[in-house]
Design a protein around this motif. Sequence first.
Motif, PDB file in Angstrom:
ATOM      1  N   ASP A  10      12.418  -5.712   2.510  1.00 40.17           N
ATOM      2  CA  ASP A  10      13.490  -5.882   3.493  1.00 40.17           C
ATOM      3  C   ASP A  10      13.027  -5.480   4.889  1.00 40.17           C
ATOM      4  O   ASP A  10      13.359  -6.131   5.871  1.00 40.17           O
ATOM      5  N   ARG A  11      12.266  -4.403   4.958  1.00 37.65           N
ATOM      6  CA  ARG A  11      11.756  -3.942   6.256  1.00 37.65           C
ATOM      7  C   ARG A  11      10.817  -4.973   6.861  1.00 37.65           C
ATOM      8  O   ARG A  11      10.873  -5.240   8.059  1.00 37.65           O
ATOM      9  N   ILE A  98      10.674  -3.043  18.337  1.00 35.50           N
ATOM     10  CA  ILE A  98       9.666  -3.345  17.317  1.00 35.50           C
ATOM     11  C   ILE A  98       8.735  -2.155  17.124  1.00 35.50           C
ATOM     12  O   ILE A  98       8.433  -1.765  15.991  1.00 35.50           O
ATOM     13  N   ALA A  99       8.291  -1.562  18.216  1.00 38.75           N
ATOM     14  CA  ALA A  99       7.389  -0.406  18.119  1.00 38.75           C
ATOM     15  C   ALA A  99       8.077   0.756  17.402  1.00 38.75           C
ATOM     16  O   ALA A  99       7.478   1.401  16.525  1.00 38.75           O
ATOM     17  N   HIS A 105       9.435   3.119  10.112  1.00 42.18           N
ATOM     18  CA  HIS A 105       9.312   2.618   8.737  1.00 42.18           C
ATOM     19  C   HIS A 105       7.868   2.474   8.272  1.00 42.18           C
ATOM     20  O   HIS A 105       7.611   1.980   7.178  1.00 42.18           O
ATOM     21  N   ARG A 106       6.947   2.876   9.122  1.00 43.83           N
ATOM     22  CA  ARG A 106       5.511   2.809   8.796  1.00 43.83           C
ATOM     23  C   ARG A 106       5.103   1.414   8.329  1.00 43.83           C
ATOM     24  O   ARG A 106       4.448   1.243   7.316  1.00 43.83           O
ATOM     25  N   VAL A 107       5.520   0.422   9.108  1.00 38.81           N
ATOM     26  CA  VAL A 107       5.193  -0.976   8.831  1.00 38.81           C
ATOM     27  C   VAL A 107       4.286  -1.433   9.957  1.00 38.81           C
ATOM     28  O   VAL A 107       4.650  -1.369  11.121  1.00 38.81           O
ATOM     29  N   SER A 108       3.089  -1.914   9.612  1.00 37.15           N
ATOM     30  CA  SER A 108       2.116  -2.259  10.658  1.00 37.15           C
ATOM     31  C   SER A 108       2.386  -3.614  11.284  1.00 37.15           C
ATOM     32  O   SER A 108       2.297  -3.785  12.478  1.00 37.15           O
ATOM     33  N   ALA A 109       2.718  -4.634  10.487  1.00 40.18           N
ATOM     34  CA  ALA A 109       2.976  -5.959  11.049  1.00 40.18           C
ATOM     35  C   ALA A 109       3.735  -6.783  10.023  1.00 40.18           C
ATOM     36  O   ALA A 109       3.718  -6.486   8.833  1.00 40.18           O
TER      37      ALA A 109
END
Length: 112
Positions: A10-11, A98-99, A105-109
Amino acid sequence: MRKHAGEPRDRRLLLARMEVAQAETQRHLGVIERQIAARAERLTITDRAKRRQHGRSASSWANADERLFQQHVAEIALARRGEIDALTRKLDRQETAIAEFRTRHRVSAAGR
């Protein structure tokens, strides 16, 4: 859309949507910049043709033409500054969101 993106999938989907929206804003800003340049070029060519009686023999773009072109760009951009400023602020907000989302959420891309 959920208030909190719980699962990693979802993230990533939410981040992808945010990035698509950001890309669309950037694209819109690019369209405006190209419109301004095209309009300035047309105005410069028209002014140049009026200034020079020998239109065909004077086909090269001179320094004076470049200055006139840049002047037209500045005038048109000034006339559209409200629209440009609004899109620039929106783009800044999107980049920040976005940043922060990636950090939180520790999501890189998207898609990873």
